[in-house]
Design a protein around this motif. Sequence first.
Motif, PDB file in Angstrom:
ATOM      1  N   PRO A 177      -3.502  -9.604  -6.475  1.00 45.14           N
ATOM      2  CA  PRO A 177      -4.100 -10.105  -5.233  1.00 45.14           C
ATOM      3  C   PRO A 177      -3.201 -11.206  -4.671  1.00 45.14           C
ATOM      4  O   PRO A 177      -2.879 -12.156  -5.376  1.00 45.14           O
ATOM      5  N   THR A 212      -2.059  -3.921  -8.658  1.00 43.41           N
ATOM      6  CA  THR A 212      -1.459  -4.839  -7.714  1.00 43.41           C
ATOM      7  C   THR A 212      -2.038  -6.227  -7.946  1.00 43.41           C
ATOM      8  O   THR A 212      -3.129  -6.373  -8.510  1.00 43.41           O
ATOM      9  N   VAL A 226      -5.982   2.591  -7.421  1.00 42.99           N
ATOM     10  CA  VAL A 226      -5.355   1.270  -7.328  1.00 42.99           C
ATOM     11  C   VAL A 226      -6.337   0.207  -7.767  1.00 42.99           C
ATOM     12  O   VAL A 226      -7.465   0.162  -7.276  1.00 42.99           O
ATOM     13  N   VAL A 237      -7.748  -6.177  -3.381  1.00 45.08           N
ATOM     14  CA  VAL A 237      -6.353  -5.771  -3.236  1.00 45.08           C
ATOM     15  C   VAL A 237      -6.276  -4.607  -2.265  1.00 45.08           C
ATOM     16  O   VAL A 237      -7.295  -4.051  -1.864  1.00 45.08           O
ATOM     17  N   TRP A 238      -5.074  -4.260  -1.887  1.00 45.79           N
ATOM     18  CA  TRP A 238      -4.919  -3.121  -1.002  1.00 45.79           C
ATOM     19  C   TRP A 238      -5.421  -1.861  -1.700  1.00 45.79           C
ATOM     20  O   TRP A 238      -5.365  -1.757  -2.917  1.00 45.79           O
ATOM     21  N   GLU A 239      -5.919  -0.947  -0.904  1.00 45.21           N
ATOM     22  CA  GLU A 239      -6.377   0.311  -1.480  1.00 45.21           C
ATOM     23  C   GLU A 239      -5.582   1.453  -0.883  1.00 45.21           C
ATOM     24  O   GLU A 239      -5.187   1.404   0.280  1.00 45.21           O
ATOM     25  N   ALA A 240      -5.368   2.461  -1.673  1.00 49.93           N
ATOM     26  CA  ALA A 240      -4.766   3.668  -1.131  1.00 49.93           C
ATOM     27  C   ALA A 240      -5.777   4.286  -0.164  1.00 49.93           C
ATOM     28  O   ALA A 240      -6.981   4.092  -0.303  1.00 49.93           O
ATOM     29  N   ALA A 279      -1.247   6.651  -3.706  1.00 51.76           N
ATOM     30  CA  ALA A 279      -1.303   5.833  -4.915  1.00 51.76           C
ATOM     31  C   ALA A 279      -2.470   6.191  -5.820  1.00 51.76           C
ATOM     32  O   ALA A 279      -2.458   5.882  -6.990  1.00 51.76           O
ATOM     33  N   GLY A 280      -3.477   6.863  -5.273  1.00 47.20           N
ATOM     34  CA  GLY A 280      -4.598   7.241  -6.127  1.00 47.20           C
ATOM     35  C   GLY A 280      -5.408   6.034  -6.526  1.00 47.20           C
ATOM     36  O   GLY A 280      -5.920   5.308  -5.687  1.00 47.20           O
ATOM     37  N   PRO A 314       0.827  -1.206   0.000  1.00 50.31           N
ATOM     38  CA  PRO A 314       0.000   0.000   0.000  1.00 50.31           C
ATOM     39  C   PRO A 314       0.865   1.260   0.000  1.00 50.31           C
ATOM     40  O   PRO A 314       1.893   1.306   0.673  1.00 50.31           O
ATOM     41  N   ARG A 315       0.449   2.261  -0.744  1.00 52.13           N
ATOM     42  CA  ARG A 315       1.141   3.543  -0.801  1.00 52.13           C
ATOM     43  C   ARG A 315       0.120   4.633  -0.548  1.00 52.13           C
ATOM     44  O   ARG A 315      -0.974   4.604  -1.121  1.00 52.13           O
ATOM     45  N   GLU A 316       0.527   5.622   0.228  1.00 56.83           N
ATOM     46  CA  GLU A 316      -0.454   6.609   0.664  1.00 56.83           C
ATOM     47  C   GLU A 316      -1.066   7.393  -0.484  1.00 56.83           C
ATOM     48  O   GLU A 316      -2.270   7.611  -0.524  1.00 56.83           O
TER      49      GLU A 316
END
Lengths: 222, 222
Positions: free
Chosen positions: A111, A109, A66, B141-144, A63-64, A59-61
Amino acid sequence: MLTMGLERLVLVAPRFFPHPEASALASGATRVLDAARVVATLDEALADCIFTVGFSARPREFAGHVVPVRAAARKVLTQATAGEVALVFGTEMSGLSNVELARCTMVATIPANAAYGSLNLAAAVQVASYELRVMALGDAVWEAPRFPLATSGEIEALYAHAARTMTAMRFLNPQMPKRLLPRLRRLFARAGLEKEEVNILRGILTRVDALMDAQGPSGAER
Amino acid sequence: MLTMGLERLVLVAPRFFPHPEASALASGATRVLDAARVVATLDEALADCIFTVGFSARPREFAGHVVPVRAAARKVLTQATAGEVALVFGTEMSGLSNVELARCTMVATIPANAAYGSLNLAAAVQVASYELRVMALGDAVWEAPRFPLATSGEIEALYAHAARTMTAMRFLNPQMPKRLLPRLRRLFARAGLEKEEVNILRGILTRVDALMDAQGPSGAER
């Protein structure tokens, strides 16, 4: 890449390239390496692209947008009709930096198991390329040769033969057939009998018939 | 395997196992190797399974039911509710033999480039495991992080502010606005403005307003 029909590789500031180990690992797909474009910066690699998807396992803060790789593949194909597109992967050790990820239109990403989520670079590229291929071309695969199917008439003749032989063997009592014939019908219907298979089964029955004939009245049919 | 949540590995007559190289390559996932069951024959490996899928890259004459890996994953999950199931892979060099493939209930294959179709064993396992995971768990998946979205009122106040400032800048002629404001609306609607972004944009406009005020009538507003 080549297994999934992708051939255009761009390497950004590779530490070692070309490298004999890379060529050895490419076993038979060296033309992708041979044709690889080497550039100094990610900006240079992406300069002509109208749509770029950066892959990130974590996860990236900022990232918009995703999306899972399957949805990303759909979007990439749509955009590929309008201009150049790119899938962007970071290094084996640390992936894409936040700055590199911010260069991309979309973040995708794969899963994965949250407790052990980081695929190898090669594995991630394989999955992403696979999704692109299935999205672009469907999942048509090789088929085993089709053999001619048996007709209903041939199949009914088989069941009639089987009933006669099994009755003669005293395995089937025609007055109390129970579920034997329906179960055999169910099995063979599920399998879908081919002509040659019917011939094989009738050959087996005929061989059993001959054995009983040879035994005469002292045999099973007494 | 572990990246996709699979942990039960059975090795049939491995030439070298355990092996330090395998442990090194497993980086962090050694518990899958540590728990691996080693058996002498494929029959022993599959003895308790009610449904088995053999993978093959190349067409085989008697393969019977051949399906793409995505369809195979669906079938495996259905059957897994009824008993033990297995995905069966051959060696890196030659895959499964015809005899081994004939032991499997179903034959699956990964859609690939016909001209270069053979995935590495690790790549094939990755794709198959990935399909199983997505079929079983979906592709969450992970979400921003989500930041609070701006309200319509905040967004309209932004556009009103932008229109005033751009008019003062003589960038917009309110008598002939052309397509400037509709294009800006389209851009920001597509992006979906967050509260903080509206604040940033209004901050920029306010700064431009202040610059023009400081320049007085000799500036852009003269």
